[in-house]
Design a protein around this motif. Structure first.
Motif: not given
Lengths: 448, 448
Positions: B206-207, B209-211, B213-214, B220, B223
């Protein structure tokens, strides 16, 4: 991103060798290590850096010492309180004092490490070099028999190195010291006189006579007698005979003579032949540190190299770090300087560029598994082996083996795979042998 | 002259071992050395210090670097232009660039040396430690087969060490990179994405995926796909099958998959069993330095130690020092940290305090020559031997052998000298055997 090119330079006075030279250096290092272990010396290793206060234990920090710092770190982390060791004796003293309760005495240790000294760079003078040291450290006392055994360690190592004839010169400082004390010379002046006698081979008898009289205020006759005794050298038994005729009676003199006799008497049983050994009473080794037996070792054909292995008996290893009384005896081989000189003189020669004994050539990349299997078998048998992994012609592969000094090339193409009979080319004589693939290890071993 | 006592302290974070620990460390070091040589890697050694401009070739001098100086020397000799090396890669690059004309390529070298890093002292983090490195350096090109062979080197060494089950994890950075490029990710962002993926095991999907993307602005879906691919791990053949199903077509992807396949395919022939090996596409090794194959090695029962041997393929060793194109592949074992942890965990145990296999006890000091002769015979046969040289009772001699872990004690008194039948006491079981003095070496050898 294009980078500018930095000229690749090494630090001057910090030697490094080509692979073929390094392989030979490692071979000599291995002989030293094995020589030490054969006599029951155990390895220890101390950090490259010590606290400045530890290194300064014997006096001031001299200007040869390399200090460490982290100038770019935060102020409290700059670590300006340490420096590289300049010998292995101070670190040993610190180590023994620190671990006193965990060590068993007599403590026999060896240490083979680099030391660093900021000398003026010049040919053959190194600022980073290997020292190979052994010491036997006793607690409270240490039998003089330990001194007697040391020449056998030296003899074993330099014989194995096969670097030509050498001679181990031995003396005992107590002999000259005893004579001086017998004639009421104050202890400090006796010490100074020994330092002057140490220069006898360099400056000659007249200059020493002069210095002993004017520098130490010795009576002319005593100075002459000291020079006469210091001039005694030769085979052990002869020297002992001449010493006995002198009729000196100071306890220190008698002790020194007795210790020397113990050494001379046991040499043969320890395997040291007469012609590799000499008593030479002019050796005093300048330093106050040594208190009895002293050793120096010279190559007979390269005496200009100076002593290649020196040391002696000392009274107390670690008086700066502990109240325990720790007498010891030790020697040191300056291997970097010795190696460099032997290499220059052609007495040792560069080895092969590779430790590989076999190159498995690859004639058909579709049969890689077969080549790898053959290499794996050889490796499991402890035979250093390379597979030629670049996609190049057979000729380039043979050239590679030749350049790297790999003695054997294993060859298999279509015919060989079909018959199970491979070829082994001996690069040393060009002879090509047919071998059974099944007896690969046996066949290779028999050719090495 | 009385001196004040200085507390004997070593520098923190600079480890040193007791003799019985050092002997074990040396044994492991010997296994590494032999393991490297078995694959034809040649030893080189570079100085502890390099010029600052050499060390800074890859960027600024960081605050972990120890600089050298001679503050007490004359101004022009203070030598503030050098520092201790913090790894063996920069020195290797400098060495290869400097000696380019004298080396044969592919150049296979190993280097086992200390490196220094000013880290904050804490348990298990060292500021002085041994690195054991191998690299194969090609000129212009280097066949991917070299990457394929490296796991066999790793496998050989850790198997010989007998430190429990381990797994060599391998990936190829080109695979994820190729996918990213296929979806038009700019090269620098693809690099940053790999650095983020490297943290997958630590921070979770999850982390990451977040990193991705952002931090990288990846769509998305891309990623998620990257995380899915990075999540692939397992036996070689299975992974290759799953990769083939993905139908990616970017040349870099195909190249990476092909290189990985070459590696996986040849493992068995190279003697690496399936259970010691895993493909794990999440391994990206963070550093931009690596361009293809990457390796990490974990102890199955002590995965908390992290990777005990890592490395990979890189595109150009020495671009800062030469215009020659020098691609390479290499690995590094951080032996000090590994040894320290294995010792703490009881997986390796301290060895004997002495390398001696025989203690020649001295019951009658008038017969010293006989004892020395016996010791000399054993030493000539390569058997490490000590004579008990202190003037102490037999009981103390036996105690000494026991404390130092010397397995055999040779005993001879009046009766033994008369009959020529000596005694050999085995300290490991207390059994005392009568042996013929004439067959000393044979008898001792049979008991070792």
């Amino acid at each position: 991103m294009t980078d500018s090119i930095i000229e690749p330079r090494a630090v001057s006075g910090f030697p490094e060798w080509l692979p073929e030279e390094e392989a030979e250096f490692q071979r000599l290092l291995g002989i030293v290590k094995k020589g030490f272990e054969t006599f029951g010396f155990a390895p220890i290793e101390t950090p490259a850096a010590e606290l400045l206060e530890v290194l300064a234990s014997k006096g001031e920090i001299n200007k040869q010492i390399y200090t460490l710092a982290r100038p770019n770190a935060a102020e409290e982390e700059r670590e300006t309180d340490m420096a590289l060791h300049f010998d292995l004796t101070v670190p040993l003293a610190r180590y023994v004092a620190m671990n006193f309760d965990k060590l068993s005495f007599p403590f026999r240790r060896y240490q083979i490490q680099k030391v660093w000294r900021g000398e003026r760079p010049q040919k053959g003078r190194f600022r980073e070099f290997y020292q190979c040291d052994i010491d036997v450290i006793g607690h409270e006392s240490l039998d003089p028999l330990n001194d007697a055994e040391i020449p056998a360690v030296i003899y074993g190592i330099f014989t194995k190195m096969q670097i030509g004839a050498f001679v181990i010169r031995v003396s005992n400082r107590k002999i000259l010291q005893g004579i001086l004390l017998e004639f009421a010379t104050p202890a400090e002046i006796a010490m100074e006189a020994l330092r002057i006698v140490d220069r006898l081979p360099k400056i000659g008898a007249d200059a020493v006579q002069h210095d002993l009289e004017t520098g130490c205020g010795l009576p002319s006759e005593l100075a002459a007698h000291i020079i006469e005794i210091a001039g005694i050298s030769g085979r052990g038994a002869d020297v002992m005979e001449r010493l006995e005729k002198n009729n000196h009676s100071h306890p220190l003199y008698l002790e020194g003579a007795e210790e020397l006799k113990l050494l001379v008497t046991n040499l043969a049983a320890l395997g040291v032949p007469d012609d590799a050994f000499e008593v030479d009473l002019s050796i005093t080794r300048g330093l106050d540190y040594y208190t009895g037996t002293v050793y120096e070792t010279f190559l007979r054909d390269y005496s200009q190299l100076g002593s290649i292995c020196s040391g002696g008996r000392y009274d107390n290893l670690a008086s700066h770090f502990t109240t325990q009384h720790l007498p010891g005896v030790g020697i040191s081989i300056g291997l970097t300087r010795l190696f460099s000189n032997l290499l220059d003189a052609g007495i040792v020669k560069p080895s092969a560029k590779s430790p590989s004994k076999v190159l498995v050539s690859v004639m058909d990349r579709a049969r890689l598994k077969d080549y790898f299997s053959a290499a794996t078998e050889l490796r499991h048998a402890g035979i250093p082996t390379e597979v030629f992994l670049e996609n190049k012609r057979f000729k380039a592969q043979i050239k590679y083996a030749d350049k790297k000094g790999i003695p054997l090339v294993l060859i298999a193409g279509e015919t060989e795979f079909a018959t199970g009979t491979w070829l082994l080319k001996d690069m040393r004589n060009g002879i090509q042998t047919s071998i059974s693939r099944k007896e690969l290890v046996t066949c290779v071993s028999s050719l090495l």
